[in-house]
Motif scaffolding. Structure first.
Motif, PDB file in Angstrom:
ATOM      1  N   SER A 158      46.996  38.506  43.397  1.00 24.89           N
ATOM      2  CA  SER A 158      46.672  39.892  43.040  1.00 24.89           C
ATOM      3  C   SER A 158      46.224  40.008  41.581  1.00 24.89           C
ATOM      4  CB  SER A 158      47.881  40.792  43.324  1.00 24.89           C
ATOM      5  OG  SER A 158      49.028  40.351  42.600  1.00 24.89           O
ATOM      6  N   ILE A 159      47.158  40.329  40.699  1.00 20.86           N
ATOM      7  CA  ILE A 159      46.827  40.637  39.297  1.00 20.86           C
ATOM      8  C   ILE A 159      46.129  39.477  38.588  1.00 20.86           C
ATOM      9  CG2 ILE A 159      47.855  41.260  37.054  1.00 20.86           C
ATOM     10  CD1 ILE A 159      50.111  42.660  38.669  1.00 20.86           C
ATOM     11  N   LEU A 160      46.542  38.239  38.885  1.00 24.03           N
ATOM     12  CA  LEU A 160      45.994  37.086  38.147  1.00 24.03           C
ATOM     13  C   LEU A 160      44.789  36.438  38.827  1.00 24.03           C
ATOM     14  CD1 LEU A 160      49.333  35.434  36.985  1.00 24.03           C
ATOM     15  CD2 LEU A 160      47.873  37.045  35.756  1.00 24.03           C
ATOM     16  N   HIS A 161      44.420  36.966  39.987  1.00 25.83           N
ATOM     17  CA  HIS A 161      43.280  36.404  40.707  1.00 25.83           C
ATOM     18  C   HIS A 161      42.017  36.538  39.864  1.00 25.83           C
ATOM     19  CE1 HIS A 161      40.254  35.945  43.926  1.00 25.83           C
ATOM     20  NE2 HIS A 161      41.205  35.279  44.551  1.00 25.83           N
ATOM     21  N   TRP A 162      41.107  35.600  39.966  1.00 25.07           N
ATOM     22  CA  TRP A 162      39.904  35.660  39.123  1.00 25.07           C
ATOM     23  C   TRP A 162      39.036  36.871  39.432  1.00 25.07           C
ATOM     24  CZ3 TRP A 162      34.880  34.546  41.243  1.00 25.07           C
ATOM     25  CH2 TRP A 162      34.899  34.085  42.551  1.00 25.07           C
ATOM     26  N   ARG A 163      39.269  37.470  40.610  1.00 26.96           N
ATOM     27  CA  ARG A 163      38.567  38.725  40.910  1.00 26.96           C
ATOM     28  C   ARG A 163      39.514  39.925  40.856  1.00 26.96           C
ATOM     29  NH1 ARG A 163      35.108  36.732  46.093  1.00 26.96           N
ATOM     30  NH2 ARG A 163      37.251  36.562  46.824  1.00 26.96           N
TER      31      ARG A 163
END
Ligand code: AMP
Ligand code: FE
Ligand code: FE
Ligand code: ZN
Length: 285
Positions: A158-163
């Motif tokens: 979620s928050i740390l995903h590259w998108r």
């Protein structure tokens, strides 16, 4: 696949984004029945001495290594380096530069996240061992500690995903320069999880050829992140370029589901690594 005396050439400690200190990684490797474990923290050799000391008297062999961050066409490519000379000036300064880049990049990410969530830089530092190579996993641990996400994997999804809207890149050398840096320090360069999304998409045949010309010695063929269907391609690449093939867990302690010894390296491939490496030597306790 947890053969007694198995060889696992990829593990992380609190010197980067693992959750166990180097001595804990070695203790767990001994408990898992491994014969050889490599400590390959991201952009750092800081855990080596503690790992060697922990091996003493146990009979296990610790292979000193690194996992170097490189980047090509915005894709992150990891290059494992076994047995480099940690005092090599070019390598040491590149690693220090990468750790600094990662620190500032993590600060930028936290600044963005803090606009939407109750997260401070101090929260992240509280999850990071002194001197460790900082990365998204430390931000993930802070998000978990704050009760914002249940675990690291949820943070990455979620928050740390590259998108995910908060991602920030950090500068890194190209793989070609990374391979040359490791080889120049007497190390043995091996592409980590080459069949995972990023390397699989950007490492074209001419680029692989150039890496081999620069000293690439092997590929991590057996790794859980290598995509379904990629193994055939990389098996063929290894055969054509006479590359060493490895199998490893990429253990991160409690930070990832990867278990020590879940993939292992054949003794003949490990012997080629030891023979090629000239910057440092494995330590048998
Ligand atoms: P970074 O290098 O800071 O961009 O963060 C990437 C690192 O996070 C990788 O080296 C992995 O060790 C770790 N990582 C990636 N995905 C996950 C995940 N789903 N759960 C836990 N750790 C992860
Ligand atoms: Fe990692
Ligand atoms: Fe990696
Ligand atoms: Zn790794």
């Amino acid at each position: 696949m947890r053969a007694r005396g198995g060889i696992d050439l990829h593990a992380h400690s609190t010197a980067s984004d693992g959750t166990l200190p180097p001595a804990g990684v070695v203790a767990e490797a001994v408990a898992a029945g491994l014969g050889v474990v490599a400590l390959t923290d991201h952009d750092s050799t800081a855990g080596w001495d503690e790992a060697f000391a922990a091996a003493r008297g146990t009979g296990i062999t610790v292979v000193p290594g690194i996992e170097l961050s490189t980047q090509l066409d915005y894709a992150s490519i990891h290059v494992l380096g076994y047995l480099p000379d940690p005092a090599d000036a070019a390598l040491a300064s590149a690693l220090a530069g990468l750790r600094d880049e990662r620190l500032h990049r993590a600060e930028r990410m936290v600044e963005r996240i803090a606009a939407d969530y109750d997260l401070t830089w101090a929260d992240v530092l509280a999850q990071t061992a002194p001197g460790a190579t900082i990365g998204r996993p430390h931000i993930a641990d802070a998000l978990v500690a704050k009760g914002i996400v249940p675990d690291r994997s949820a943070a990455f999804a979620s928050i740390l995903h590259w998108r995910g809207g908060y991602y920030q890149p950090h500068r890194a050398p190209e793989p070609l320069a990374g391979v040359a840096l490791i080889a120049g320090a007497g190390g043995v360069p091996v592409i980590a999880h080459p069949g995972s999304r990023a390397p699989q998409s950007v490492l074209s045949e001419p680029r692989i050829r150039a890496l081999v010309d620069a000293g690439l010695a092997g590929i991590e063929l057996r790794h859980r992140d290598n995509l379904e269907g990629a193994r055939e391609r990389w098996t063929d690449v290894a055969r054509r370029f006479d590359l060493i093939v490895t199998g490893s867990s990429d253990f991160h302690g409690a930070g990832k589901p990867n278990r020590l010894g879940e993939n292992t390296t054949d003794p003949a491939d490990y012997a080629r690594i030891v023979e090629l490496g000239s910057g440092s030597v494995p330590y048998t306790g």
